[in-house]
Design a protein around this motif. Structure first.
Motif, PDB file in Angstrom:
ATOM      1  N   TYR A 194      43.534  36.501  32.456  1.00 25.56           N
ATOM      2  CA  TYR A 194      43.580  37.927  32.767  1.00 25.56           C
ATOM      3  C   TYR A 194      44.147  38.726  31.596  1.00 25.56           C
ATOM      4  O   TYR A 194      43.758  39.876  31.366  1.00 25.56           O
ATOM      5  CB  TYR A 194      44.424  38.161  34.023  1.00 25.56           C
ATOM      6  CG  TYR A 194      44.394  39.587  34.514  1.00 25.56           C
ATOM      7  CD1 TYR A 194      43.308  40.076  35.242  1.00 25.56           C
ATOM      8  CD2 TYR A 194      45.459  40.454  34.256  1.00 25.56           C
ATOM      9  CE1 TYR A 194      43.282  41.388  35.696  1.00 25.56           C
ATOM     10  CE2 TYR A 194      45.435  41.769  34.707  1.00 25.56           C
ATOM     11  CZ  TYR A 194      44.337  42.232  35.429  1.00 25.56           C
ATOM     12  OH  TYR A 194      44.302  43.534  35.875  1.00 25.56           O
ATOM     13  N   ASP A 195      45.056  38.122  30.826  1.00 24.33           N
ATOM     14  CA  ASP A 195      45.650  38.818  29.678  1.00 24.33           C
ATOM     15  C   ASP A 195      44.616  39.156  28.613  1.00 24.33           C
ATOM     16  O   ASP A 195      44.821  40.058  27.791  1.00 24.33           O
ATOM     17  CB  ASP A 195      46.757  37.957  29.046  1.00 24.33           C
ATOM     18  CG  ASP A 195      47.968  37.852  29.967  1.00 24.33           C
ATOM     19  OD1 ASP A 195      48.123  38.727  30.842  1.00 24.33           O
ATOM     20  OD2 ASP A 195      48.738  36.885  29.810  1.00 24.33           O
ATOM     21  N   LEU A 196      43.470  38.443  28.601  1.00 24.16           N
ATOM     22  CA  LEU A 196      42.421  38.700  27.609  1.00 24.16           C
ATOM     23  C   LEU A 196      41.531  39.881  27.980  1.00 24.16           C
ATOM     24  O   LEU A 196      40.716  40.327  27.170  1.00 24.16           O
ATOM     25  CB  LEU A 196      41.539  37.458  27.427  1.00 24.16           C
ATOM     26  CG  LEU A 196      42.186  36.180  26.894  1.00 24.16           C
ATOM     27  CD1 LEU A 196      41.112  35.110  26.699  1.00 24.16           C
ATOM     28  CD2 LEU A 196      42.899  36.442  25.580  1.00 24.16           C
ATOM     29  N   LEU A 197      41.677  40.391  29.212  1.00 20.37           N
ATOM     30  CA  LEU A 197      40.770  41.439  29.675  1.00 20.37           C
ATOM     31  C   LEU A 197      41.081  42.782  29.026  1.00 20.37           C
ATOM     32  O   LEU A 197      42.218  43.089  28.686  1.00 20.37           O
ATOM     33  CB  LEU A 197      40.859  41.567  31.200  1.00 20.37           C
ATOM     34  CG  LEU A 197      39.874  40.723  32.023  1.00 20.37           C
ATOM     35  CD1 LEU A 197      39.953  39.254  31.668  1.00 20.37           C
ATOM     36  CD2 LEU A 197      40.105  40.940  33.513  1.00 20.37           C
ATOM     37  N   SER A 198      40.022  43.570  28.890  1.00 18.77           N
ATOM     38  CA  SER A 198      40.161  44.924  28.341  1.00 18.77           C
ATOM     39  C   SER A 198      40.880  45.828  29.336  1.00 18.77           C
ATOM     40  O   SER A 198      40.997  45.502  30.526  1.00 18.77           O
ATOM     41  CB  SER A 198      38.775  45.500  28.041  1.00 18.77           C
ATOM     42  OG  SER A 198      38.064  45.710  29.253  1.00 18.77           O
ATOM     43  N   SER A 250      38.678  46.741  32.144  1.00 19.26           N
ATOM     44  CA  SER A 250      38.512  45.644  33.099  1.00 19.26           C
ATOM     45  C   SER A 250      39.719  45.522  34.008  1.00 19.26           C
ATOM     46  O   SER A 250      39.588  45.247  35.212  1.00 19.26           O
ATOM     47  CB  SER A 250      38.290  44.325  32.352  1.00 19.26           C
ATOM     48  OG  SER A 250      37.123  44.386  31.571  1.00 19.26           O
ATOM     49  N   LYS A 251      40.910  45.757  33.449  1.00 15.54           N
ATOM     50  CA  LYS A 251      42.120  45.659  34.257  1.00 15.54           C
ATOM     51  C   LYS A 251      42.226  46.803  35.261  1.00 15.54           C
ATOM     52  O   LYS A 251      42.894  46.674  36.288  1.00 15.54           O
ATOM     53  CB  LYS A 251      43.348  45.626  33.357  1.00 15.54           C
ATOM     54  CG  LYS A 251      43.478  44.307  32.590  1.00 15.54           C
ATOM     55  CD  LYS A 251      44.714  44.271  31.716  1.00 15.54           C
ATOM     56  CE  LYS A 251      44.856  42.920  31.008  1.00 15.54           C
ATOM     57  NZ  LYS A 251      46.045  42.858  30.155  1.00 15.54           N
ATOM     58  N   GLU A 252      41.565  47.901  34.966  1.00 14.72           N
ATOM     59  CA  GLU A 252      41.484  48.994  35.940  1.00 14.72           C
ATOM     60  C   GLU A 252      40.473  48.656  37.036  1.00 14.72           C
ATOM     61  O   GLU A 252      40.580  49.127  38.167  1.00 14.72           O
ATOM     62  CB  GLU A 252      41.090  50.293  35.234  1.00 14.72           C
ATOM     63  CG  GLU A 252      42.177  50.839  34.311  1.00 14.72           C
ATOM     64  CD  GLU A 252      41.703  52.041  33.504  1.00 14.72           C
ATOM     65  OE1 GLU A 252      40.489  52.363  33.588  1.00 14.72           O
ATOM     66  OE2 GLU A 252      42.521  52.641  32.788  1.00 14.72           O
ATOM     67  N   ASP A 284      44.014  40.052  42.413  1.00 10.63           N
ATOM     68  CA  ASP A 284      42.649  39.876  42.908  1.00 10.63           C
ATOM     69  C   ASP A 284      41.832  38.991  41.974  1.00 10.63           C
ATOM     70  O   ASP A 284      41.005  38.185  42.423  1.00 10.63           O
ATOM     71  CB  ASP A 284      41.959  41.235  43.063  1.00 10.63           C
ATOM     72  CG  ASP A 284      42.523  42.041  44.222  1.00 10.63           C
ATOM     73  OD1 ASP A 284      43.238  41.442  45.060  1.00 10.63           O
ATOM     74  OD2 ASP A 284      42.265  43.262  44.285  1.00 10.63           O
ATOM     75  N   PHE A 285      42.055  39.138  40.682  1.00 12.88           N
ATOM     76  CA  PHE A 285      41.339  38.348  39.685  1.00 12.88           C
ATOM     77  C   PHE A 285      41.648  36.858  39.873  1.00 12.88           C
ATOM     78  O   PHE A 285      40.732  36.018  39.951  1.00 12.88           O
ATOM     79  CB  PHE A 285      41.767  38.805  38.284  1.00 12.88           C
ATOM     80  CG  PHE A 285      41.134  38.048  37.153  1.00 12.88           C
ATOM     81  CD1 PHE A 285      39.891  38.412  36.658  1.00 12.88           C
ATOM     82  CD2 PHE A 285      41.802  36.983  36.557  1.00 12.88           C
ATOM     83  CE1 PHE A 285      39.318  37.717  35.594  1.00 12.88           C
ATOM     84  CE2 PHE A 285      41.239  36.286  35.502  1.00 12.88           C
ATOM     85  CZ  PHE A 285      39.990  36.651  35.019  1.00 12.88           C
ATOM     86  N   TRP A 339      35.178  42.483  31.466  1.00 10.47           N
ATOM     87  CA  TRP A 339      34.934  41.544  32.580  1.00 10.47           C
ATOM     88  C   TRP A 339      34.242  42.212  33.751  1.00 10.47           C
ATOM     89  O   TRP A 339      34.530  43.355  34.102  1.00 10.47           O
ATOM     90  CB  TRP A 339      36.255  40.957  33.058  1.00 10.47           C
ATOM     91  CG  TRP A 339      36.068  39.831  34.044  1.00 10.47           C
ATOM     92  CD1 TRP A 339      35.959  38.504  33.771  1.00 10.47           C
ATOM     93  CD2 TRP A 339      35.971  39.960  35.470  1.00 10.47           C
ATOM     94  NE1 TRP A 339      35.782  37.794  34.925  1.00 10.47           N
ATOM     95  CE2 TRP A 339      35.791  38.667  36.001  1.00 10.47           C
ATOM     96  CE3 TRP A 339      36.007  41.053  36.352  1.00 10.47           C
ATOM     97  CZ2 TRP A 339      35.660  38.413  37.355  1.00 10.47           C
ATOM     98  CZ3 TRP A 339      35.862  40.807  37.711  1.00 10.47           C
ATOM     99  CH2 TRP A 339      35.695  39.491  38.211  1.00 10.47           C
ATOM    100  N   ASP A 340      33.332  41.463  34.369  1.00  9.10           N
ATOM    101  CA  ASP A 340      32.857  41.766  35.721  1.00  9.10           C
ATOM    102  C   ASP A 340      32.444  40.440  36.360  1.00  9.10           C
ATOM    103  O   ASP A 340      32.572  39.370  35.754  1.00  9.10           O
ATOM    104  CB  ASP A 340      31.728  42.808  35.730  1.00  9.10           C
ATOM    105  CG  ASP A 340      30.475  42.332  35.004  1.00  9.10           C
ATOM    106  OD1 ASP A 340      30.260  41.105  34.917  1.00  9.10           O
ATOM    107  OD2 ASP A 340      29.709  43.181  34.519  1.00  9.10           O
TER     108      ASP A 340
END
Length: 670
Positions: A49-53, A56-58, A64-65, A130-131
């Motif tokens: 999750y730390d790699l997400l933009s 994406s975090k919004e 949930d991820f 991410w999606d």
């Protein structure tokens, strides 16, 4: 420097800068992908999750991820995950890295090469856009990943004629809808239902009390489809009593087959750990006893599975599918009617019986009495049945056709055949014996051998006919231990029976040798330390109906199986007629110990035997086991051996004679 050279130099510097920047950019994107790949492969979702933009975090919270990945990957049983970058051209204009994912799942291997990792630059670092398509390419927001089990069929167990002794079928579940049941006369209906099903009222109350949803169907017991109790309760919906159908294992509805066929049950944690490499899961069923257990790998079906995407309640696309592997059927040489008839004739007495086809070695029956109806493990045990089990001290829990028994006088066949072969027995010679007690000499001390007959002189035929223990004790001593042991082995005594079912291995003595004279003498008439199964004895006597040969026993019928001789000339051709004559006299002639088994028009040869079970010769409180064995010489259709336990107060070996006669009469004449 002229103008041209200056322009060229600036152009060269600019190109190099672009190339260096491009290489650096591509390297950093590759590093970002490697991070993504490693974390996904190791299923480290928090770090992933730390790699997400930022965008994406919004789009999805960390909780949930992590939950989404955990639920989906654990639900499909994802393991051995590999994330591999696809081979692409060096130029990457769209900051997109194509990649493939391989994983093993509940539906087999998934190998998808249509993934795309989109990267965006934030604060000089490449981040993952991410999606849900990064879980599975076809996934969209709101989609669910479902796993559907495709049930496999367990192989059936069939008798020699294809009649099912165990198969996947249907049971009836008697249950209660509390919302209706509790409206009126609740206690009265509980009493009535308990009486019909023959179970305790507390069992019904407990299940109802444990249920928290009044509209939930509460199952009480399962019944066989043709059980009259199911019919009695079928039309009771207005009282809140319902009878539904369910898939289950169904067994031949007779106790004769329980010990042989066995049953299946829910896998335990210990069994699951032991079989973790075989594809079992926490809800698997597997063989717990009998053939169901012995041939688990043959019979078991391996469930298939389908992993698919569900969108707005509809199946959108299949991710992976693995077809079920149905189990293979097991066909036995067992004759259903014969097995059932033997069991019924034994009337619950403790003991064992075995029957073989003399010319093929096919095992026609293997009976342990008392036994159980295997359906009790898929339905339930009534109070009446449980009471009977308790009164018998749970005698049905012992497998007696695998049990070793002292053979008593039925072993005299082996002593006689060996003595004839070694020329230590002259069948016509009259041996003088005085009285009913004998010992070799004073070295035996107070020990002596007794007999029930009192002829002053006997030959082989008379000794067999009247079951003269002294004659056969003398014969064993004349043979000597080495020849005696070799003769017993010629009938398979002391050797493993490779029949297709694990049976206890017979023995000649506790240590395989006979070093004491008294032990050798006792062994000559089947006492001493000799121990056999009922199948050992049925096979031994089958030689009288098969030119002296004993065929290799077989319980499982396989395609292309050929009957083979196991013990060639156990009774030599030279002495076969003498042996047939002697052991026929036991049944065919007046005064024979088994003359009550004579069947008009049927030529039977056989023997009775009483095996004494006591601590010493002086022991008056010992028990006795009774044997009867017979084989039909004319048609060579069957060799039958029966042993009953504790017959001392039931007429000794004669207790088994009417049982054997009824069985043979039915089998050979009807």
């Amino acid at each position: 420097m002229n103008k041209k050279k200056l322009i060229f130099l600036l152009f060269f510097i600019m190109v190099c800068s672009i190339l260096l920047f491009g290489c650096s950019n591509e390297r950093k994107q590759a590093e970002a992908f490697e991070q993504f790949s490693d974390l996904l492969s190791n299923q480290e979702y928090h770090k992933l999750y730390d790699l997400l933009s930022t965008e994406s975090k919004e789009y999805i919270t960390e909780e949930d991820f992590v939950t989404k990945y955990t639920n989906i990957y654990s639900g499909i049983q994802a393991r051995d995950l590999k994330v591999v970058k696809n081979e692409i051209e060096r130029e990457n204009k769209n900051n997109v890295i194509p990649f493939s994912v391989e994983m093993d799942t509940a539906a087999g291997q998934v190998n998808r090469s249509d993934y795309q990792l989109m990267l965006v630059k934030e604060d000089g670092k490449w981040k993952v856009q991410w999606d849900e398509s990064l879980i599975f390419p076809a996934m969209e927001k709101g989609d669910k990943v479902r796993v559907r089990t495709i049930k496999a069929t367990r192989g059936s167990i069939l008798d020699r004629n294809g009649y099912p002794l165990a198969k996947d079928g249907e049971l009836k579940t008697v249950g209660i809808n509390p919302a209706v049941f509790d409206k009126h006369n609740r206690e009265e209906k509980i009493r009535e239902l308990a009486a019909v099903l023959d179970i305790g009222e507390e069992n019904i109350k407990k299940k109802l009390d444990e249920n928290s949803n009044p509209n939930y169907f509460v199952p009480i017991v399962d019944l066989l489809p043709d059980d009259e109790k199911a019919a009695m309760l079928q039309e009771r919906g207005e009282d809140g009593i319902f009878v539904n159908s369910k898939n289950s294992r169904v067994y031949a509805d007779h106790e004769a087959f329980g010990r042989l066929v066995g049953y299946i049950g829910s896998i335990t944690a210990e069994e699951l750990e032991k079989n973790k490499e075989k594809g079992y899961h926490s809800t698997s069923l597997l063989g717990k006893a009998g053939l169901e257990q012995v041939y688990e790998d043959t019979l078991r079906g391996i469930d298939g599975a389908e992993i698919y995407i569900e969108r707005e309640g509809l199946r959108e696309g299949i991710i992976a599918k693995q077809e079920p592997q149905n189990g293979r059927d097991l066909q036995l040489s067992i004759d259903f009617d014969l097995q059932m008839n033997i069991y019924d004739e034994m009337k619950g007495a403790k003991g064992s019986a075995a029957a073989v086809q003399p010319t093929t070695g096919e095992v026609l029956a293997l009976v342990s009495s008392p036994s159980y109806n295997a359906n009790r493990y898929t339905t339930y045990i009534t109070r009446k049945e449980q009471q009977g089990r308790e009164e018998s001290q749970f005698a049905d829990e012992e497998n007696r056709f695998s049990k070793l028994y002292s053979p008593g006088s039925v072993f005299k066949l082996m002593t006689a055949a060996t003595g004839l072969e070694k020329r230590t027995i002259d069948p016509a010679k009259q041996i003088a014996i005085n009285g009913r007690s004998w010992k070799k000499d004073s070295s035996w001390g107070n020990y002596s051998i007794t007999r029930v007959n009192n002829q002053s002189a006997v030959n082989l035929k008379a000794a067999v006919k009247h079951s003269d223990n002294i004659y056969f004790a003398m014969s064993a001593l004349d043979l000597g231990s080495d020849a005696f042991i070799a003769g017993a082995k010629q009938f398979g005594i002391g050797e493993e029976l490779d029949v297709g079912y694990p049976l206890s291995t017979s023995q000649i003595s506790n240590d395989g040798s006979i070093s004491r004279e008294i032990l050798l003498a006792d062994s000559g008439y089947g006492q001493g330390e000799i121990m056999v199964t009922s199948l050992n004895i049925a096979l031994a006597y089958s030689a009288l109906s098969n030119d002296g040969h004993i065929m290799a026993p077989s319980l499982i019928q396989t395609k292309g199986h050929k009957a083979e001789v196991w013990k060639e000339a156990a009774i030599s051709a030279e002495h076969l007629a003498t042996m047939q004559q002697a052991f026929s006299a036991v049944i065919q002639e007046q005064g024979g110990t088994a003359s009550a088994a004579n069947i008009e028009g049927v030529q039977l040869a056989g023997k009775t035997g009483t095996a004494e079970i006591k601590a010493s010769q002086a022991d008056e409180g010992g028990t006795e086991n009774g044997w009867f064995v017979a084989t039909d010489i004319d048609s060579s259709a069957i060799s039958l051996a029966i042993v009953l336990e504790d017959v001392k107060e039931k007429g000794g070996s004669s207790a088994a004679i009417p049982i054997g006669r009824n069985i043979l009469s039915d089998y050979l004449q009807n």
